[in-house]
Write a protein that holds these residues in place. Sequence first.
Motif, PDB file in Angstrom:
ATOM      1  N   GLY A   1       0.859  -1.204   0.081  1.00 56.34           N
ATOM      2  CA  GLY A   1      -0.165  -0.045   0.048  1.00 56.34           C
ATOM      3  C   GLY A   1       0.837   1.293   0.138  1.00 56.34           C
ATOM      4  N   ALA A   2       0.734   2.171  -0.952  1.00 57.96           N
ATOM      5  CA  ALA A   2       1.681   3.280  -1.477  1.00 57.96           C
ATOM      6  C   ALA A   2       1.040   4.297  -1.792  1.00 57.96           C
ATOM      7  CB  ALA A   2       2.764   2.707  -1.956  1.00 57.96           C
ATOM      8  N   TYR A   3       1.161   5.762  -1.332  1.00 57.51           N
ATOM      9  CA  TYR A   3       0.749   6.896  -2.121  1.00 57.51           C
ATOM     10  C   TYR A   3       1.714   7.910  -2.264  1.00 57.51           C
ATOM     11  CZ  TYR A   3      -3.738   4.452  -0.456  1.00 57.51           C
ATOM     12  OH  TYR A   3      -4.523   3.883  -0.011  1.00 57.51           O
ATOM     13  N   LYS A   4       3.008   8.004  -1.455  1.00 57.57           N
ATOM     14  CA  LYS A   4       3.972   9.101  -1.685  1.00 57.57           C
ATOM     15  C   LYS A   4       5.121   8.471  -2.829  1.00 57.57           C
ATOM     16  CE  LYS A   4       2.091  11.781   1.103  1.00 57.57           C
ATOM     17  NZ  LYS A   4       1.197  12.858   0.792  1.00 57.57           N
TER      18      LYS A   4
ATOM     19  N   GLY B   1       3.213  -6.018  -6.346  1.00 56.60           N
ATOM     20  CA  GLY B   1       2.170  -5.455  -6.844  1.00 56.60           C
ATOM     21  C   GLY B   1       2.132  -3.910  -5.736  1.00 56.60           C
ATOM     22  N   TRP B   2       1.124  -3.191  -6.304  1.00 56.56           N
ATOM     23  CA  TRP B   2       0.979  -1.920  -5.602  1.00 56.56           C
ATOM     24  C   TRP B   2      -0.758  -1.710  -5.347  1.00 56.56           C
ATOM     25  CZ3 TRP B   2      -0.965   2.812  -8.880  1.00 56.56           C
ATOM     26  CH2 TRP B   2      -1.115   3.921  -7.810  1.00 56.56           C
ATOM     27  N   LEU B   3      -1.069  -1.673  -4.012  1.00 59.26           N
ATOM     28  CA  LEU B   3      -2.377  -1.704  -3.663  1.00 59.26           C
ATOM     29  C   LEU B   3      -2.787  -0.619  -2.657  1.00 59.26           C
ATOM     30  CD1 LEU B   3      -4.986  -3.321  -2.985  1.00 59.26           C
ATOM     31  CD2 LEU B   3      -3.752  -4.559  -1.231  1.00 59.26           C
ATOM     32  N   PRO B   4      -3.177   0.464  -3.416  1.00 56.92           N
ATOM     33  CA  PRO B   4      -3.628   1.620  -2.738  1.00 56.92           C
ATOM     34  C   PRO B   4      -5.439   1.507  -2.844  1.00 56.92           C
ATOM     35  CG  PRO B   4      -3.663   1.985  -5.184  1.00 56.92           C
ATOM     36  CD  PRO B   4      -3.194   0.536  -4.919  1.00 56.92           C
ATOM     37  N   SER B   5      -5.765   2.567  -2.043  1.00 62.03           N
ATOM     38  CA  SER B   5      -7.486   2.580  -2.018  1.00 62.03           C
ATOM     39  C   SER B   5      -7.800   3.893  -2.794  1.00 62.03           C
ATOM     40  CB  SER B   5      -7.840   2.740  -0.650  1.00 62.03           C
ATOM     41  OG  SER B   5      -7.439   1.521   0.019  1.00 62.03           O
TER      42      SER B   5
ATOM     43  N   ARG C   1       2.014  -5.810 -10.703  1.00 65.75           N
ATOM     44  CA  ARG C   1       0.690  -5.818 -10.724  1.00 65.75           C
ATOM     45  C   ARG C   1       0.078  -4.546 -10.193  1.00 65.75           C
ATOM     46  NH1 ARG C   1      -3.927  -9.291 -11.228  1.00 65.75           N
ATOM     47  NH2 ARG C   1      -2.821 -11.127 -11.563  1.00 65.75           N
ATOM     48  N   ARG C   2      -1.130  -3.929 -10.589  1.00 69.52           N
ATOM     49  CA  ARG C   2      -1.797  -2.753 -10.036  1.00 69.52           C
ATOM     50  C   ARG C   2      -3.224  -3.171  -9.563  1.00 69.52           C
ATOM     51  NH1 ARG C   2       2.343   0.769 -12.285  1.00 69.52           N
ATOM     52  NH2 ARG C   2       3.783  -0.779 -13.187  1.00 69.52           N
ATOM     53  N   LEU C   3      -3.197  -3.196  -8.256  1.00 67.39           N
ATOM     54  CA  LEU C   3      -4.700  -3.593  -7.679  1.00 67.39           C
ATOM     55  C   LEU C   3      -5.099  -2.302  -7.168  1.00 67.39           C
ATOM     56  CD1 LEU C   3      -2.336  -5.765  -6.513  1.00 67.39           C
ATOM     57  CD2 LEU C   3      -4.122  -6.681  -6.515  1.00 67.39           C
ATOM     58  N   LEU C   4      -6.258  -2.243  -6.809  1.00 69.24           N
ATOM     59  CA  LEU C   4      -7.041  -0.959  -6.063  1.00 69.24           C
ATOM     60  C   LEU C   4      -8.211  -1.584  -5.220  1.00 69.24           C
ATOM     61  CD1 LEU C   4      -7.378   2.006  -6.624  1.00 69.24           C
ATOM     62  CD2 LEU C   4      -8.818   1.808  -8.073  1.00 69.24           C
TER      63      LEU C   4
ATOM     64  N   SER D   1      -5.632  -4.378 -12.597  1.00 67.16           N
ATOM     65  CA  SER D   1      -5.850  -5.627 -12.609  1.00 67.16           C
ATOM     66  C   SER D   1      -6.612  -6.433 -11.481  1.00 67.16           C
ATOM     67  CB  SER D   1      -4.556  -6.357 -13.279  1.00 67.16           C
ATOM     68  OG  SER D   1      -3.647  -6.642 -12.426  1.00 67.16           O
ATOM     69  N   GLY D   2      -6.254  -5.926 -10.626  1.00 64.00           N
ATOM     70  CA  GLY D   2      -6.962  -6.468  -9.168  1.00 64.00           C
ATOM     71  C   GLY D   2      -7.904  -5.298  -8.672  1.00 64.00           C
ATOM     72  N   PHE D   3      -9.218  -5.829  -8.468  1.00 59.75           N
ATOM     73  CA  PHE D   3     -10.211  -4.951  -8.096  1.00 59.75           C
ATOM     74  C   PHE D   3     -10.729  -5.536  -6.716  1.00 59.75           C
ATOM     75  CE2 PHE D   3     -10.010  -4.817 -12.554  1.00 59.75           C
ATOM     76  CZ  PHE D   3      -9.883  -3.379 -12.808  1.00 59.75           C
ATOM     77  N   ILE D   4     -10.593  -4.694  -5.839  1.00 62.63           N
ATOM     78  CA  ILE D   4     -11.051  -5.298  -4.471  1.00 62.63           C
ATOM     79  C   ILE D   4     -12.000  -4.410  -3.652  1.00 62.63           C
ATOM     80  CG2 ILE D   4     -10.301  -6.010  -2.015  1.00 62.63           C
ATOM     81  CD1 ILE D   4      -7.402  -6.180  -3.510  1.00 62.63           C
ATOM     82  N   LEU D   5     -13.333  -4.828  -3.535  1.00 60.03           N
ATOM     83  CA  LEU D   5     -14.417  -4.260  -3.214  1.00 60.03           C
ATOM     84  C   LEU D   5     -14.421  -4.024  -1.422  1.00 60.03           C
ATOM     85  CD1 LEU D   5     -17.129  -2.966  -3.829  1.00 60.03           C
ATOM     86  CD2 LEU D   5     -18.259  -5.152  -3.510  1.00 60.03           C
ATOM     87  N   GLY D   6     -14.403  -2.712  -1.159  1.00 62.36           N
ATOM     88  CA  GLY D   6     -14.631  -2.613   0.106  1.00 62.36           C
ATOM     89  C   GLY D   6     -16.051  -2.411   0.811  1.00 62.36           C
ATOM     90  N   ALA D   7     -16.656  -3.482   1.096  1.00 65.32           N
ATOM     91  CA  ALA D   7     -18.073  -3.535   1.294  1.00 65.32           C
ATOM     92  C   ALA D   7     -18.211  -4.820   2.207  1.00 65.32           C
ATOM     93  CB  ALA D   7     -18.884  -3.708   0.265  1.00 65.32           C
ATOM     94  N   ASP D   8     -18.999  -4.761   3.223  1.00 66.55           N
ATOM     95  CA  ASP D   8     -19.441  -5.757   4.106  1.00 66.55           C
ATOM     96  C   ASP D   8     -20.898  -6.282   3.721  1.00 66.55           C
ATOM     97  OD1 ASP D   8     -17.165  -5.909   5.707  1.00 66.55           O
ATOM     98  OD2 ASP D   8     -17.744  -4.118   6.813  1.00 66.55           O
ATOM     99  N   ASP D   9     -21.495  -5.682   2.857  1.00 66.69           N
ATOM    100  CA  ASP D   9     -23.008  -6.031   2.485  1.00 66.69           C
ATOM    101  C   ASP D   9     -22.955  -7.278   1.568  1.00 66.69           C
ATOM    102  OD1 ASP D   9     -25.543  -5.666   1.718  1.00 66.69           O
ATOM    103  OD2 ASP D   9     -25.421  -4.068   0.463  1.00 66.69           O
TER     104      ASP D   9
END
Length: 522
Positions: free
Chosen positions: A175-178, A191-195, A228-231, A266-274
């Motif tokens: 997880g990185a932004y700077k 891989g890179w995993l930001p939100s 890999r780029r994930l989000l 290429s990686g899509f991660i849904l932030g949801a508990d529903d």
Amino acid sequence: MTDYGHDLMFGSFLTPAAGQVEQVVARAKLCEQVGLDLVTFQDHPYQPNFVDTWTLMSFVAAATSRIRLSGNVLNLPLRQPVVLARSIASLDLLTGGRVELGLGAGAFWEAIEANGGRRLSPGQAVDALDEAIRIIREVWATDRRGGVRVEGDHYRVVGAKRGPAPAHDVGIWVGAYKPRMLRLVGRAADGWLPSLAYLPKGPAELVDLNALVDEGAAAAGRDPRSVRRLLNLSGQFIRSRSGFLAGPPEQWVEEVAGLALDHGISGFILGADDPTAIQLFAQEVAPAVRELVASERAEPGSRAKAVEEQREVVEAGGAPTLAVTPTPDPGVRLTDHQLWDESTRPVAPPPPAGHVYTPHAQAVGAHLVDVHDHLRQELAQVRDLLEQVKRGVVSAGAARAVLNQMTMRQSNWTLGAYCAAYCTVVTQHHGLEDNSIFPHLRRADAGLGPVLDRLEAEHVVIHDVVEGVDQALVDLIRNPGDFTEVQKGVDVLTDTLLSHLSYEEREIVEPLARYGFYAGQV
């Protein structure tokens, strides 16, 4: 436009709430059952309202069989690198290669320090992460001689033994932004995993951030496409378009495909508990995005045409026919043990003339077939288990234990032959199961009453048949060698269950496409 060409991956980002542990595990199992590739959990070891993420991952790994798992992202300052490397490798071995390593340099430094960690400056945190990645890779490198030696400013390892190696090449996703951290990702991570929620400019910001990852990779002599780029995604499934990832599933398809083709995600991660959002993401968004991206990669320019065609269908209100085919009855019976008269089964009323089925309605109707396919797979597993028991490969006791874990073995058949995943959805959205699918259909169309009565009666019969298989396995444990009753029980189960599933699909797939599984779904 930047497309790094990776296979697409879809996952979930769940909250490890300590007060709802059963629901957290149920949601994780739902993610597997609806077809997601990955389930991830945030990691804040200083948060007493969360269960420990590593313990949760281990528990969920044992409760699932296919889905991959990762922290999102694990808190490095409170997790020692050598121990973390061995923990990841061990769980990866135990799961047959289903674990990835999401890793973060740390945040909330007051909480980290209060729990025994060291407070680091932003620059120190980057350096510490760099050292940790080196240590983790060295621990996994069992093909090298000698111990692990890393003399860092933040971590010092002097001769630690290597191993174990993980079962597969575990991805280290950071997880990185700077800028410094992004260059580190390009130089050292997989891989890179930001939100998305942390990007003030939204998707447009991905252009510059990707460039920094690419820069770090090029400086280290790596192909930027190897990263890999994930989000982590956040949004809403609602009826009308009101913003990015805030709208109906077809809007999500367009925008998620755009993230892949225009920004290399290429990686899509849904932030949801529903559970409903998870199901929509897995069963309506993910397949359509895969198809759209594959088409564009094979034929550049086809995306725009496909999106326009989809909009025309939606604007026209959908299609006049239901493109969902119920699974036909196999027509062959293994026994003459008839537990009901199939000729007396009621028939559902015909749909209203000219009714139009939207893409969403089509998917709702298809979901019952998907769930039944899961039950058919379980039935095949039961038959395979019996053969293994006969050959002496598996004991009757072990076969019984497997049967008791199956969906078919669950005692509550009052809602129909639906998998535990959907029961979870219904329970969490409507409270009590008794106020759910069949009662909803009764209220929507009184003409379905005779069909639903018959289905409920058959559910009870099937439950008794499964109980009979279980009892036959108990008898086999006591008196090994005679498989007559077990074989008979499994054959009767095959005849009744396949017949029932076919009947249920034939009569209520279409009503479900009109009325939904619950009020307001369609």
